[in-house]
Enzyme design. Structure first.
Site, PDB file in Angstrom:
ATOM      1  NE  ARG A   4     -11.991  39.644  57.611  1.00 58.01           N
ATOM      2  CZ  ARG A   4     -12.311  40.030  58.833  1.00 58.01           C
ATOM      3  NH1 ARG A   4     -11.403  40.042  59.783  1.00 58.01           N
ATOM      4  NH2 ARG A   4     -13.531  40.416  59.128  1.00 58.01           N
ATOM      5  CB  THR A  21      -6.198  37.449  60.301  1.00 58.22           C
ATOM      6  OG1 THR A  21      -7.488  38.080  60.238  1.00 58.22           O
ATOM      7  CG2 THR A  21      -5.205  38.264  59.479  1.00 58.22           C
ATOM      8  NE  ARG A  25     -15.289  32.303  65.809  1.00 64.15           N
ATOM      9  CZ  ARG A  25     -16.110  31.551  65.092  1.00 64.15           C
ATOM     10  NH1 ARG A  25     -15.875  30.241  64.965  1.00 64.15           N
ATOM     11  NH2 ARG A  25     -17.162  32.071  64.499  1.00 64.15           N
ATOM     12  CG  ASP A  26     -10.082  38.564  62.658  1.00 60.43           C
ATOM     13  OD1 ASP A  26      -8.994  38.016  62.385  1.00 60.43           O
ATOM     14  OD2 ASP A  26     -10.602  39.422  61.944  1.00 60.43           O
ATOM     15  CG  LEU A  27      -6.816  39.243  69.995  1.00 57.11           C
ATOM     16  CD1 LEU A  27      -8.002  40.129  70.310  1.00 57.11           C
ATOM     17  CD2 LEU A  27      -6.435  38.410  71.213  1.00 57.11           C
TER      18      LEU A  27
END
Length: 356
Positions: A226, A71, A32-34
């Site tokens: 975030r 992001t 979920r934050d690649l």
């Protein structure tokens, strides 16, 4: 990234990213934050393995992913939709749905598509020319509709196979998007032809002004997006049940300068010795010092308080109910209850002094 980067049909860097993500997805974990910042080389060697880091937003995908955490440049349409619905429900624009909107770990595949796009040309597929502390409307619209281009100037030397992977990863509908297995099986990552094309992304990265601008915009958006919007509300002071405030209310706060600050309900006069003795009782009840004989100390401060407040009926009745014999308590004392009653005595005495 330092130096020149060979064309990413090179069977090394891209497969490592995909393999790291595959490992997560096989465990049913959505990262979920690649993003590029979360892809690290283990060391400085040319064949250093790639590590996937920052699992702060990661969660087991049980079909219940709802939280809009992301992001900006790398966020999938489904996560933006979750954010939109979350905000509308929170503000009361739309009723809370009995079946919440959810997304799944395919959001990572969209982010992977963005990463590959950036690696191939040096800039993201979805961006806005208008600086904003939130995602601008035009950028949001492009993400939600999957609208991006392959400008001829930067993409003329990029293979059609590479473009095909990007297209199939940046599909708005999750069910049409490549799975991680589909990425690993794609001809682009399995081609035996090693091309020597030099990517323009490295040249763009050498422009310090461009990089600084990107980093500043990204840092601002990262700091703002975030963190979910939290509606902060403060309770009225009189309704707060906080241990520290409760003690201060019982005792009055005595700063280093020796000046007492009392709650307006108490209104105790600092010069009144009788009230000070009562406060000493409260202090002993709730702030007794470790290592001292608590019972003896309580008896001692209670004797002093009784000596200066013998005319108070409430205190007299209280001491009788707590088995006070004039010198000490003969039974075990509920200290918190005693402190509360002594506080009432202070209030009663204060009101009596003010009326005189």
């Amino acid at each position: 990234v330092g130096g020149e980067i060979s064309h990413s049909t090179d069977p090394f860097f891209q497969p490592q990213i995909a393999l790291a993500l595959q490992h997560c997805h096989l465990l049913n974990i959505a990262h979920r934050d690649l993003k590029p910042e979360n892809l690290l080389f283990k060391d400085n060697s040319l064949d250093a393995p790639v590590k996937l880091c920052d699992f702060g937003f990661a969660k087991i995908d049980q079909g219940d992913l709802m939280t809009p955490q992301f992001t900006p440049y790398y966020v999938a349409p489904q996560v933006l939709e979750a954010q939109r619905r979350h905000q509308k429900e929170k503000s009361g624009i739309i009723p809370t749905s009995p079946t919440p909107y959810t997304y799944n770990k395919s959001c990572d595949l969209w982010s992977l598509g963005v990463i590959i796009y950036v690696m191939l040309c040096g800039y993201p597929p979805f961006y806005s020319k208008h600086h904003s502390r939130t995602i601008p409307k035009d950028m949001r619209r492009k993400i939600m509709t999957g609208s991006f281009e392959f400008p001829e100037e930067e993409w003329s030397q990029i293979s059609e196979m590479a473009k095909d992977v990007v297209r199939k990863l940046l599909k708005v509908k999750p069910e049409e998007r490549l799975t991680i297995e589909g990425v690993l099986d794609h001809p682009w990552l399995n081609s035996t032809e090693a091309l020597d094309n030099v990517l323009p992304s490295a040249q763009l990265m050498m422009d310090k002004a461009v990089v600084a601008g990107i980093q500043q915009a990204h840092a601002e958006q990262l700091a703002n997006m975030r963190i979910q919007d939290l509606k902060v509300s403060l309770k009225p002071l009189h309704s707060v049940n906080n241990p520290i405030l409760r003690k201060r209310k019982l005792l009055g706060t005595k700063p280093k300068d020796g000046v007492y600050i009392h709650d307006h309900e108490n209104g105790a006069e600092d010069s009144n010795v009788a009230l000070e003795k009562l406060r000493d009782v409260i202090a002993q009840c709730i702030l007794s010092q470790a290592g001292e004989n608590e019972d003896e100390k309580l008896n001692e401060v209670m004797q002093e308080a009784w000596k200066y407040n013998r005319e108070c009926k409430l205190l007299r009745d209280t001491l009788q109910s707590f088995s006070w014999n004039g010198r000490g308590f003969t039974d075990k004392v509920d200290r918190l209850k005693l402190a509360e009653i002594v506080k009432q005595v202070i209030e009663e005495q204060t009101m009596s002094h003010e009326s005189q």
